[in-house]
Design a protein around this motif. Sequence first.
Motif, short mmCIF file in Angstrom:
data_model
loop_
_atom_site.label_atom_id
_atom_site.label_comp_id
_atom_site.label_asym_id
_atom_site.label_seq_id
_atom_site.Cartn_x
_atom_site.Cartn_y
_atom_site.Cartn_z
N GLU A 1 0.83 -1.20 0.00
CA GLU A 1 0.00 0.00 0.00
C GLU A 1 0.87 1.25 0.00
O GLU A 1 0.59 2.22 -0.71
CB GLU A 1 -0.93 0.01 1.22
N GLN A 2 1.94 1.24 0.78
CA GLN A 2 2.86 2.39 0.80
C GLN A 2 3.52 2.58 -0.57
O GLN A 2 3.66 3.71 -1.05
CB GLN A 2 3.93 2.17 1.88
N VAL A 3 3.92 1.46 -1.19
CA VAL A 3 4.57 1.55 -2.50
C VAL A 3 3.60 2.13 -3.53
O VAL A 3 3.95 3.05 -4.29
CB VAL A 3 5.08 0.16 -2.94
N LYS A 4 2.39 1.59 -3.57
CA LYS A 4 1.43 2.09 -4.55
C LYS A 4 1.08 3.55 -4.29
O LYS A 4 0.87 4.33 -5.23
CB LYS A 4 0.16 1.23 -4.53
N THR A 5 1.00 3.94 -3.05
CA THR A 5 0.71 5.34 -2.73
C THR A 5 1.84 6.24 -3.21
O THR A 5 1.61 7.32 -3.77
CB THR A 5 0.50 5.52 -1.22
N ALA A 6 3.09 5.79 -3.00
CA ALA A 6 4.23 6.58 -3.47
C ALA A 6 4.24 6.69 -4.99
O ALA A 6 4.46 7.77 -5.55
CB ALA A 6 5.54 5.95 -2.98
N VAL A 7 3.97 5.57 -5.68
CA VAL A 7 3.95 5.60 -7.15
C VAL A 7 2.80 6.46 -7.65
O VAL A 7 2.95 7.24 -8.62
CB VAL A 7 3.85 4.17 -7.71
N LEU A 8 1.63 6.37 -6.99
CA LEU A 8 0.50 7.21 -7.38
C LEU A 8 0.83 8.68 -7.19
O LEU A 8 0.45 9.53 -8.00
CB LEU A 8 -0.73 6.83 -6.55
N SER A 9 1.56 9.00 -6.13
CA SER A 9 1.96 10.38 -5.89
C SER A 9 2.93 10.87 -6.96
O SER A 9 2.87 12.02 -7.41
CB SER A 9 2.60 10.51 -4.50
N LEU A 10 3.83 9.98 -7.39
CA LEU A 10 4.75 10.34 -8.48
C LEU A 10 3.99 10.53 -9.79
O LEU A 10 4.33 11.39 -10.60
CB LEU A 10 5.82 9.26 -8.64
N LEU A 11 2.94 9.73 -10.01
CA LEU A 11 2.11 9.91 -11.21
C LEU A 11 1.39 11.25 -11.16
O LEU A 11 1.28 11.95 -12.17
CB LEU A 11 1.09 8.78 -11.31
N LEU A 12 0.87 11.61 -10.00
CA LEU A 12 0.21 12.90 -9.85
C LEU A 12 1.19 14.03 -10.13
O LEU A 12 0.86 15.02 -10.81
CB LEU A 12 -0.37 13.03 -8.45
N ASP A 13 2.41 13.89 -9.64
CA ASP A 13 3.43 14.90 -9.89
C ASP A 13 3.74 14.99 -11.38
O ASP A 13 3.91 16.08 -11.93
CB ASP A 13 4.70 14.55 -9.09
#
Length: 694
Positions: free
Chosen positions: A526-538
């Motif tokens: 969950e932490q990994v996907k949240t980090a990747v999702l945040s990078l996608l948003l960026d």
Amino acid sequence: MPQQYPFSAVVGSGTASDLDGMALALVLTTISPGVGGVLVRGEKGTAKSTAVRALAAVLPPIDVVAGDRFSSDPAEPAPLSPDGPFAADAAVETRPVRLVELPVGATEDRVLGSIDLQKALGEGTAAYGPGLLARAHRGILYVDEVNLLHDHLVDVLLDAAAMGRVTVERDGVSVEHAARFVLVGTMNPEEGELRPQLLDRFGLTVEVAAPRDPAVRVEVVRRRLAFDADPTAFAARYADAEAALTARIRAAQARVAEVVLDDAALLTIAEVCAAFDVDGMRADIVTARTAVAHAAWQGRDRVTADDIRVAARLALPHRRRRNPFDAPGLDEDLLDEVLGEGQPEPPEDPGPEDDGPGGGADPEGGFDSQARSTSGEPDPTSGEPDPTAGEPDSTSGEPDPTSGEPAPATAGGSVTSTIGAGTPYRARLFSVAGTGTGDAGRRSRAITRTGRQVGSRTPDGEPGSLHLPDTIRAAAPHQHARTRRGTALTLAPADLRIAVKEGRESNLVLLCVDASGSMSARRRMEQVKTAVLSLLLDAYQRRDKVGLVTFRGHAATVALPPTSSVEVAARRLEELPAGGRTPLAEGLLQAAEVLRVERLRDPRRRPLLVVVTDGRATAGAGARQRAAQAAAYLAGTGVASVVVDCETGRFTMGLARELARTLGAEHVPLGEVTADGLTDVVRSRRTGPREEVA
């Protein structure tokens, strides 16, 4: 001039007495330009551009001051025009409403206007040449593929839309003129989303899709073939419908100022906007103006519940609070519930039982909220409470051979699982070192066609804007040797100089994500996907292209080829299963192949590789050695890279740090992907010793 496809012939536009969807939104914003324009979202081939280009032909003509380049209204007391002031008895001419198209690749001086080069070089005078915004005044400014518009042009549009005028201070010219226009944009969401600031400036938004009914599709093809075969005859068939539509728009424009918007209607609008939790007050204002325009369109002199319902469906979907990658939509049940309480019709008795929910097309989308609960049970990998405790057991109980952690399993016993992401956060900025030459964006430093001027160059075939001062300076020493005409400056091709501008470029952000068993503990994934999702948003905010490579089991997969649609990447990430061994080498080599192909397709766009892993390599014998060789190969290509270290716990092996060293990459612990997390780390390192002394 080629014959334009008739507005009333667009299948799905309805008739002059009953417009539908996109056609209604376009007409309402021309009845009341204060609504703020229309954004049409939809897949390719849905007649978006055809409908917009046909709109101008059905709009009533306007009166302008004769000879004025800025389309000033003769009825306006003191029009803001550089060609003014005008005499009280100035000649008036009537002309059609202009539809001005703004290409996504236009230069800033073409949009705003700049010095008139013909007069500057031929007559020696500094005169202003109007741009596209001046031409669009009191007309329609149309931007096809508006989501691909460069940021510098978005900023220009935001200023003009907010102020209703354009101020130009450049090249020795100081000019201000009116620029009030209906902004219409069309876009395909698969090619990337729109900047939130510009999205909010569109008063209305409408979703369009190709019809699924075969009979309707047949009619679309029949009409298009008939138009292509004989445009004149086809247009003649719809002449009466076009004339009726023009007459009705003219009547609505005359009536709109007389429509009564009483306190009961205003209260209902406020309740609707509050119920949908929209930001700011612009939603209330736009909904009110749209409701008034719709009442005028329907021939009413007072706003009713039906007008508010139509206005809310058009004005609120893109303004409600939603997750960054959720599609716009409106909860019809909530709208019905709010409009069922305190309806403004009839005005003398606004009781809740006077009107039931009205009909209408059901727009796509809606709220999608998921509640999560915790029971306080710690996650075995992090010592933190497991947010999924209380759910059915999803682990097999057998430890993963690579990490000693329980491996997730489905009911069938396979060690895979699909775990969702948390709420994305503001990510730390990762950029490519050096100075690039890619398309304008917001990530890495580059020489682009936008930004601040840092010098000039001689023309070399690459497009660019003229650097007039340096051109004049290059020509000045040669004037005595050249034949001059009066005060005119004589130029030679060798004198020309092109402006060199430094700004920011967009990049290709390729995410290479480890989805193996060592990552699949629920809390960690969950932490990994949240980090990747945040990078996608960026990446979305910085106008990048993104790609997604995942590796698990014995192979790597291109989950998403590089694209501008970050929404699609977010959906693929959410559906990403986890479990199995860790083929790190295969993941790195697959990423190298994707980068190789993209370099051939778009050599000017610099890539940024983000590897998200704990550094373990367990796919067969010699896996670690093959991973090291793959990392060395990638490092040899010179690609800028970042390794996001997902290893957690009290005792770490440091494999991701070793991988970063081999790649020549920046090493970032998972907790430092967030900009706030990085700030906290830096602050603690700076203040820690001082606090110990205290």
